[in-house]
Motif scaffolding. Structure first.
Motif, PDB file in Angstrom:
ATOM      1  N   GLY A  37      -6.905   5.104   1.466  1.00 47.54           N
ATOM      2  CA  GLY A  37      -6.264   5.106   2.777  1.00 47.54           C
ATOM      3  C   GLY A  37      -5.015   4.265   2.908  1.00 47.54           C
ATOM      4  O   GLY A  37      -4.368   4.269   3.961  1.00 47.54           O
ATOM      5  N   ALA A  38      -4.667   3.508   1.855  1.00 43.82           N
ATOM      6  CA  ALA A  38      -3.470   2.666   1.887  1.00 43.82           C
ATOM      7  C   ALA A  38      -2.400   3.360   1.032  1.00 43.82           C
ATOM      8  O   ALA A  38      -2.388   3.207  -0.187  1.00 43.82           O
ATOM      9  N   ILE A  39      -1.545   4.104   1.674  1.00 51.05           N
ATOM     10  CA  ILE A  39      -0.593   4.952   0.952  1.00 51.05           C
ATOM     11  C   ILE A  39       0.587   4.118   0.426  1.00 51.05           C
ATOM     12  O   ILE A  39       1.335   3.517   1.197  1.00 51.05           O
ATOM     13  N   TYR A  40       0.705   4.081  -0.891  1.00 54.17           N
ATOM     14  CA  TYR A  40       1.800   3.363  -1.554  1.00 54.17           C
ATOM     15  C   TYR A  40       2.397   4.242  -2.647  1.00 54.17           C
ATOM     16  O   TYR A  40       1.667   4.969  -3.336  1.00 54.17           O
ATOM     17  N   SER A  41       3.709   4.114  -2.834  1.00 60.03           N
ATOM     18  CA  SER A  41       4.306   4.581  -4.083  1.00 60.03           C
ATOM     19  C   SER A  41       4.127   3.458  -5.093  1.00 60.03           C
ATOM     20  O   SER A  41       3.866   2.304  -4.726  1.00 60.03           O
ATOM     21  N   SER A  42       4.273   3.768  -6.363  1.00 61.40           N
ATOM     22  CA  SER A  42       4.078   2.734  -7.379  1.00 61.40           C
ATOM     23  C   SER A  42       5.109   1.621  -7.248  1.00 61.40           C
ATOM     24  O   SER A  42       4.768   0.430  -7.366  1.00 61.40           O
ATOM     25  N   ASP A  43       6.359   1.967  -6.967  1.00 60.26           N
ATOM     26  CA  ASP A  43       7.407   0.949  -6.826  1.00 60.26           C
ATOM     27  C   ASP A  43       7.172   0.072  -5.604  1.00 60.26           C
ATOM     28  O   ASP A  43       7.360  -1.153  -5.659  1.00 60.26           O
ATOM     29  N   GLU A  44       6.747   0.688  -4.509  1.00 57.05           N
ATOM     30  CA  GLU A  44       6.485  -0.074  -3.292  1.00 57.05           C
ATOM     31  C   GLU A  44       5.331  -1.045  -3.502  1.00 57.05           C
ATOM     32  O   GLU A  44       5.396  -2.208  -3.087  1.00 57.05           O
ATOM     33  N   LEU A  45       4.273  -0.575  -4.154  1.00 56.29           N
ATOM     34  CA  LEU A  45       3.106  -1.422  -4.381  1.00 56.29           C
ATOM     35  C   LEU A  45       3.466  -2.610  -5.277  1.00 56.29           C
ATOM     36  O   LEU A  45       3.097  -3.749  -4.974  1.00 56.29           O
ATOM     37  N   LYS A  46       4.176  -2.345  -6.338  1.00 59.88           N
ATOM     38  CA  LYS A  46       4.563  -3.419  -7.259  1.00 59.88           C
ATOM     39  C   LYS A  46       5.421  -4.457  -6.551  1.00 59.88           C
ATOM     40  O   LYS A  46       5.193  -5.666  -6.681  1.00 59.88           O
ATOM     41  N   ALA A  47       6.408  -4.006  -5.798  1.00 59.93           N
ATOM     42  CA  ALA A  47       7.311  -4.923  -5.098  1.00 59.93           C
ATOM     43  C   ALA A  47       6.555  -5.757  -4.065  1.00 59.93           C
ATOM     44  O   ALA A  47       6.777  -6.973  -3.940  1.00 59.93           O
ATOM     45  N   SER A  48       5.656  -5.119  -3.343  1.00 57.03           N
ATOM     46  CA  SER A  48       4.888  -5.825  -2.318  1.00 57.03           C
ATOM     47  C   SER A  48       3.944  -6.840  -2.948  1.00 57.03           C
ATOM     48  O   SER A  48       3.805  -7.966  -2.454  1.00 57.03           O
ATOM     49  N   TYR A  49       3.309  -6.453  -4.044  1.00 54.42           N
ATOM     50  CA  TYR A  49       2.413  -7.361  -4.762  1.00 54.42           C
ATOM     51  C   TYR A  49       3.164  -8.601  -5.238  1.00 54.42           C
ATOM     52  O   TYR A  49       2.722  -9.744  -5.001  1.00 54.42           O
ATOM     53  N   LEU A  50       4.286  -8.397  -5.893  1.00 54.67           N
ATOM     54  CA  LEU A  50       5.048  -9.524  -6.445  1.00 54.67           C
ATOM     55  C   LEU A  50       5.570 -10.434  -5.339  1.00 54.67           C
ATOM     56  O   LEU A  50       5.553 -11.664  -5.468  1.00 54.67           O
ATOM     57  N   ASN A  51       6.024  -9.838  -4.242  1.00 58.20           N
ATOM     58  CA  ASN A  51       6.520 -10.620  -3.120  1.00 58.20           C
ATOM     59  C   ASN A  51       5.437 -11.492  -2.512  1.00 58.20           C
ATOM     60  O   ASN A  51       5.647 -12.687  -2.252  1.00 58.20           O
ATOM     61  N   LYS A  52       4.260 -10.909  -2.301  1.00 61.81           N
ATOM     62  CA  LYS A  52       3.159 -11.663  -1.698  1.00 61.81           C
ATOM     63  C   LYS A  52       2.628 -12.744  -2.646  1.00 61.81           C
ATOM     64  O   LYS A  52       2.230 -13.828  -2.212  1.00 61.81           O
ATOM     65  N   PHE A  53       2.630 -12.432  -3.930  1.00 62.89           N
ATOM     66  CA  PHE A  53       2.182 -13.407  -4.920  1.00 62.89           C
ATOM     67  C   PHE A  53       3.101 -14.635  -4.909  1.00 62.89           C
ATOM     68  O   PHE A  53       2.632 -15.777  -4.878  1.00 62.89           O
ATOM     69  N   LYS A  54       4.400 -14.410  -4.918  1.00 59.47           N
ATOM     70  CA  LYS A  54       5.356 -15.518  -4.928  1.00 59.47           C
ATOM     71  C   LYS A  54       5.268 -16.346  -3.649  1.00 59.47           C
ATOM     72  O   LYS A  54       5.328 -17.582  -3.685  1.00 59.47           O
ATOM     73  N   LYS A  55       5.127 -15.680  -2.508  1.00 54.97           N
ATOM     74  CA  LYS A  55       5.022 -16.394  -1.230  1.00 54.97           C
ATOM     75  C   LYS A  55       3.769 -17.260  -1.185  1.00 54.97           C
ATOM     76  O   LYS A  55       3.805 -18.398  -0.704  1.00 54.97           O
ATOM     77  N   LYS A  56       2.654 -16.724  -1.703  1.00 54.31           N
ATOM     78  CA  LYS A  56       1.414 -17.489  -1.702  1.00 54.31           C
ATOM     79  C   LYS A  56       1.538 -18.715  -2.590  1.00 54.31           C
ATOM     80  O   LYS A  56       1.107 -19.807  -2.214  1.00 54.31           O
TER      81      LYS A  56
END
Length: 238
Positions: A37-56
Motif C-alpha cells: 500500500g505504500a507506492i514508491y518508485s525505486s529511486d524515490e524509495l532510495k532517496a527517501s531512505y537515505l534522507n531519513k537515515f542521515k537526518k536521524k
C-alpha cells in the motif's frame, strides 16, 4: 590468562559482503512497499531512505558514533505514504532489505573450533558489535553461533557504536567484569582495538579481508596479521 572474551562479529568471526547500492535491491524493495500500500518508485524509495537515515543520525548528539534501530526508518517510509504497518510487516521489510543486499554470508575457518574451545574451558563469551539486531541476530542463528554467547550487545540497541568508550563501559558495568581478566578481539584498529584500550582492556587484533586500511600506528596486546582464526587460541587461551 583471561576469563572474559569479548568479540567483534563482522570481519572477526563472520565474513560478509553486502551491496546496498544494488538497483535490484531498491527495485524489489519498492515493489514490496507498493504491494503493502505504500507506492514508491525505486529511486524515490532510495532517496527517501537515505534522507531519513542521515537526518536521524544527525539528531543523535549524545555521541560522535551514533546508531539506532533501522526498523524506525522502514516504519516511517510506510507512514509517509499513510500506511500504518504492523511490527511484523516492519520486521519483514527490514529482513527483505538485508537479504537483497547480501552477496554472501559465512563463518571464517576455525570460528566454531575457537568458540567450542572457550566453552569447554568454561570461559565467558560476549559479543560487542556495531550492528543492527534486526539483521544480525538472525544471521547469527543461520550460522548457528548465537548459542555460544553469554551476552550479546548490538549498537542499534544502545544507540551508540564502537569506538565510543561508553559502549564498552556499558558491557563492563552490566556484567561487572574484571578488566584484568578480559580481552577484546576484533579486526578494526580503531573501533575494536583503540576503543577497547580506552577503557583499559587487553586486545587482540586480527587482520581480515574486511579490516579497514591501517592509517595510524596502533599497539594491540596481540596480533594475527594473516587473518587465521586458528592462531588465536594459542595466544590468548590457557
Amino acid at each position: 590468562m583471561y576469563t572474559n572474551y569479548i568479540f567483534d562479529l563482522y570481519g572477526t568471526l563472520v565474513d560478509i559482503h553486502t551491496n546496498k547500492k544494488s538497483k535490484i535491491l531498491w527495485s524489489k524493495l519498492s515493489l514490496f512497499y507498493s504491494f503493502n500500500g505504500a507506492i514508491y518508485s525505486s529511486d524515490e524509495l532510495k532517496a527517501s531512505y537515505l534522507n531519513k537515515f542521515k537526518k536521524k543520525q544527525k539528531s543523535l548528539s549524545h555521541t560522535k558514533y551514533p546508531d539506532f534501530p533501522l526498523e524506525n526508518i522502514f516504519k516511517i517510509l510506510y507512514e509517509e505514504k499513510e500506511v500504518k504497518p504492523s511490527e511484523d510487516l516492519v520486521k519483514s521489510t527490514a529482513h527483505l532489505f538485508r537479504t537483497l543486499s547480501i552477496k554472501y554470508l559465512k563463518l571464517y575457518n576455525g570460528v566454531i573450533e575457537l568458540l567450542e574451545l572457550l566453552k569447554r574451558k568454561e570461559k565467558n563469551i560476549y559479543l560487542l558489535s556495531n550492528a543492527q539486531q534486526v539483521f544480525t541476530l538472525y544471521e547469527m542463528r543461520i550460522l548457528d553461533i548465537e548459542k555460544y554467547f553469554d551476552k550479546i550487545y548490538f549498537s542499534s540497541d544502545y544507540y551508540i557504536c564502537k569506538p565510543d568508550s561508553k559502549f564498552f563501559e556499558q558491557l563492563i558495568s552490566d556484567l561487572n567484569l574484571d578488566i584484568k581478566k578480559s580481552i577484546m578481539i576484533g579486526n578494526d584498529p580503531i573501533c575494536d582495538i583503540k576503543g577497547a584500550q580506552s577503557v583499559g582492556l587487553d586486545t587482540l587484533y586480527i587482520h581480515s579481508n574486511l579490516s579497514p586500511e591501517i592509517k595510524h600506528e596502533f599497539n594491540p596486546t596481540y596480533k594475527v596479521m594473516n587473518g587465521d582464526v586458528n592462531q588465536i587460541s594459542s595466544l590468548i587461551i590457557n
